[in-house]
Enzyme design. Structure first.
Site, PDB file in Angstrom:
ATOM      1  N   ARG A 299      80.910  27.819  19.225  1.00 21.42           N
ATOM      2  CA  ARG A 299      80.023  28.212  20.334  1.00 21.42           C
ATOM      3  C   ARG A 299      79.171  29.394  19.857  1.00 21.42           C
ATOM      4  O   ARG A 299      79.710  30.385  19.362  1.00 21.42           O
ATOM      5  CB  ARG A 299      80.838  28.603  21.591  1.00 21.42           C
ATOM      6  CG  ARG A 299      81.655  27.441  22.156  1.00 21.42           C
ATOM      7  CD  ARG A 299      82.125  27.727  23.570  1.00 21.42           C
ATOM      8  NE  ARG A 299      81.042  27.619  24.540  1.00 21.42           N
ATOM      9  CZ  ARG A 299      81.130  28.033  25.805  1.00 21.42           C
ATOM     10  NH1 ARG A 299      82.237  28.613  26.227  1.00 21.42           N
ATOM     11  NH2 ARG A 299      80.108  27.896  26.631  1.00 21.42           N
TER      12      ARG A 299
ATOM     13  N   ASP B 141      77.934  37.600  27.752  1.00 20.72           N
ATOM     14  CA  ASP B 141      78.317  36.937  26.492  1.00 20.72           C
ATOM     15  C   ASP B 141      77.746  37.649  25.282  1.00 20.72           C
ATOM     16  O   ASP B 141      78.313  37.590  24.195  1.00 20.72           O
ATOM     17  CB  ASP B 141      77.875  35.480  26.520  1.00 20.72           C
ATOM     18  CG  ASP B 141      78.751  34.710  27.481  1.00 20.72           C
ATOM     19  OD1 ASP B 141      78.468  34.743  28.692  1.00 20.72           O
ATOM     20  OD2 ASP B 141      79.758  34.141  27.023  1.00 20.72           O
TER      21      ASP B 141
ATOM     22  N   ARG C 109      87.639  29.512  27.524  1.00 17.86           N
ATOM     23  CA  ARG C 109      86.230  29.911  27.582  1.00 17.86           C
ATOM     24  C   ARG C 109      86.166  31.340  28.119  1.00 17.86           C
ATOM     25  O   ARG C 109      87.155  31.916  28.549  1.00 17.86           O
ATOM     26  CB  ARG C 109      85.348  28.937  28.376  1.00 17.86           C
ATOM     27  CG  ARG C 109      85.927  28.207  29.537  1.00 17.86           C
ATOM     28  CD  ARG C 109      86.232  29.035  30.758  1.00 17.86           C
ATOM     29  NE  ARG C 109      85.169  29.952  31.126  1.00 17.86           N
ATOM     30  CZ  ARG C 109      85.338  31.075  31.800  1.00 17.86           C
ATOM     31  NH1 ARG C 109      86.563  31.426  32.199  1.00 17.86           N
ATOM     32  NH2 ARG C 109      84.344  31.858  32.101  1.00 17.86           N
ATOM     33  N   GLY C 110      84.933  31.909  28.071  1.00 20.94           N
ATOM     34  CA  GLY C 110      84.785  33.323  28.405  1.00 20.94           C
ATOM     35  C   GLY C 110      84.737  34.087  27.086  1.00 20.94           C
ATOM     36  O   GLY C 110      85.564  33.848  26.198  1.00 20.94           O
ATOM     37  N   ALA C 111      83.754  34.994  26.974  1.00 13.96           N
ATOM     38  CA  ALA C 111      83.464  35.623  25.676  1.00 13.96           C
ATOM     39  C   ALA C 111      84.686  36.286  25.017  1.00 13.96           C
ATOM     40  O   ALA C 111      85.024  35.963  23.871  1.00 13.96           O
ATOM     41  CB  ALA C 111      82.304  36.604  25.845  1.00 13.96           C
TER      42      ALA C 111
ATOM     43  N   ASN D  28      74.178  35.801  29.749  1.00 10.96           N
ATOM     44  CA  ASN D  28      75.381  35.440  30.511  1.00 10.96           C
ATOM     45  C   ASN D  28      75.178  34.034  31.067  1.00 10.96           C
ATOM     46  O   ASN D  28      74.120  33.413  30.864  1.00 10.96           O
ATOM     47  CB  ASN D  28      75.642  36.473  31.622  1.00 10.96           C
ATOM     48  CG  ASN D  28      77.008  36.277  32.264  1.00 10.96           C
ATOM     49  OD1 ASN D  28      78.017  36.136  31.564  1.00 10.96           O
ATOM     50  ND2 ASN D  28      77.068  36.225  33.580  1.00 10.96           N
TER      51      ASN D  28
END
Ligand code: MRU
Length: 353
Positions: free
Chosen positions: A87, A235, A44-46, A245
């Protein structure tokens, strides 16, 4: 090692759902495994999900048995749609897929093997660029951190959320490496606990002093003058500087304004979406209510309790003091300063502070 890599025809990544208890790696050998890893937030995390999607596409390209370039390309394009649907909020995901598809389309006329190589090379280049961008952001952002600063951050925008080093946590890390003796307030980040589980873990590894707080304590410490600045990741950033975010970021930004504390966003250019005029157009992912009614599988609400779970919120640009990118630090008015960051090198730029 990096958060995500393409090794021997497979996507290898740190399983972030196992941290902080265990540092475990998973190896995805099929498209569906890559999509599952993103959807379930094992990664995860952009920027990290962007790089994972790019490697996932390379994996599909490499595994294809098609001998005809058009059939090969069609297979890769179908895979891109599967990955894109995992996502919706972080633009890095579709940005990475578009960039790799472009490379694949450009190379396809030369045949399947050159196209496979071009797709692999594009994914690798994108990951390498992310690692470099984070270090540049760290250097630039560190200048905004005074010696002895008490810095608050939300969610995890560290090495785990990127390919390497981190965005917001990269700024903090660079300031620490520069000997600035920073102290970090880490928001727990309900409901997925990225702060408590991941940011605290990263700071432990680095030996950077920190204090873990629950999200609802932030106002208390800001009001008492115990936080000098806030820095978070993003994000997706709209053309006007509105920032999507992790849920809870907006609350924090308003608290900063109220208390006269600078609110910084650190994000690479791949997170800036100039095609979106403002934050209202950013799709906000709605995740399972189970992630709210349960913590690590343990139910904390009555059976049948209804819960909302927007995974992100939008912070209006007026609350954002500056946006730290690898190309420079953008300040309001963001319509101009963000657009200037995308000008070719050498063109007059109005972005740097
Ligand atoms: O739902 P997540 O954990 O993927 O959300 C992550 C964030 O909101 C981060 O702050 C953002 O992706 C920036 S990471 C460098």
């Amino acid at each position: 090692m990096r958060t995500v890599e393409y090794v021997d025809g497979a996507v290898r990544l740190i399983d972030q759902t196992r941290l902080p208890e265990k540092l475990e790696y998973i190896t995805c050998r099929r498209l569906e495994e890559v999509a599952h890893a993103i959807r379930s937030m094992q990664v995860r995390g952009a920027p990290a999900i962007g790089a994972t999607a790019a490697f996932g596409l390379a994996l599909v390209g490499d595994q294809s048995r098609a001998s005809d370039p058009a059939a090969w390309l069609a297979e890769v394009e179908r895979a891109a749609e599967v990955l894109r649907a995992t996502r919706p909020t972080a633009v890095n995901l579709s940005w990475a897929l578009e960039r790799c598809l472009e490379a694949a389309r450009a190379a396809a006329p030369q045949g399947v093997e050159p196209a496979k190589a071009a797709l692999r090379a594009c994914a690798q280049q994108l990951a390498d660029e992310d690692a470099r961008a984070n270090r540049q952001m760290g250097q630039l952002g560190s200048a905004l951190v005074p010696p002895g600063a008490r810095v608050l951050t939300h969610c995890n925008a560290g090495a785990l959320a990127t390919v390497e080093f981190g965005t917001a946590l990269g700024v903090i890390r660079a300031a620490h490496e520069a000997g600035k003796r920073v102290h970090v307030f880490v928001d727990e980040t309900r409901p997925f606990l990225q702060g408590a589980r991941l940011t605290a873990w990263e700071l432990e590894q680095e030996g950077i002093p920190y204090t873990l707080i629950t999200d609802n304590m932030a106002g208390h410490f800001l009001a008492r003058g115990e936080v000098d600045l806030v820095v978070v990741g993003a994000d997706r950033i709209a053309a006007n500087g509105d920032v999507a975010n992790k849920i809870g970021t907006y609350t924090l930004a308003v608290l900063c304004k109220e208390n006269g504390v600078p609110f910084y966003v650190a994000a690479p250019l791949s997170t800036i979406d100039l095609s979106i005029p403002n934050g209202a157009a950013i799709p906000i992912e709605e995740r399972s209510s189970d992630e709210v009614t349960r913590i690590q599988g343990l139910r904390i609400a009555p059976p049948g309790a209804r819960a909302a779970h927007p995974a992100f919120d939008v912070t209006p640009a007026r609350y954002v003091t500056a946006i730290i990118t690898e190309r420079g630090i953008a300040r309001p008015p963001y319509e101009q300063s963000l657009a200037a960051l995308f000008q070719p090198e050498g063109a007059p730029a109005a972005a740097n502070a």
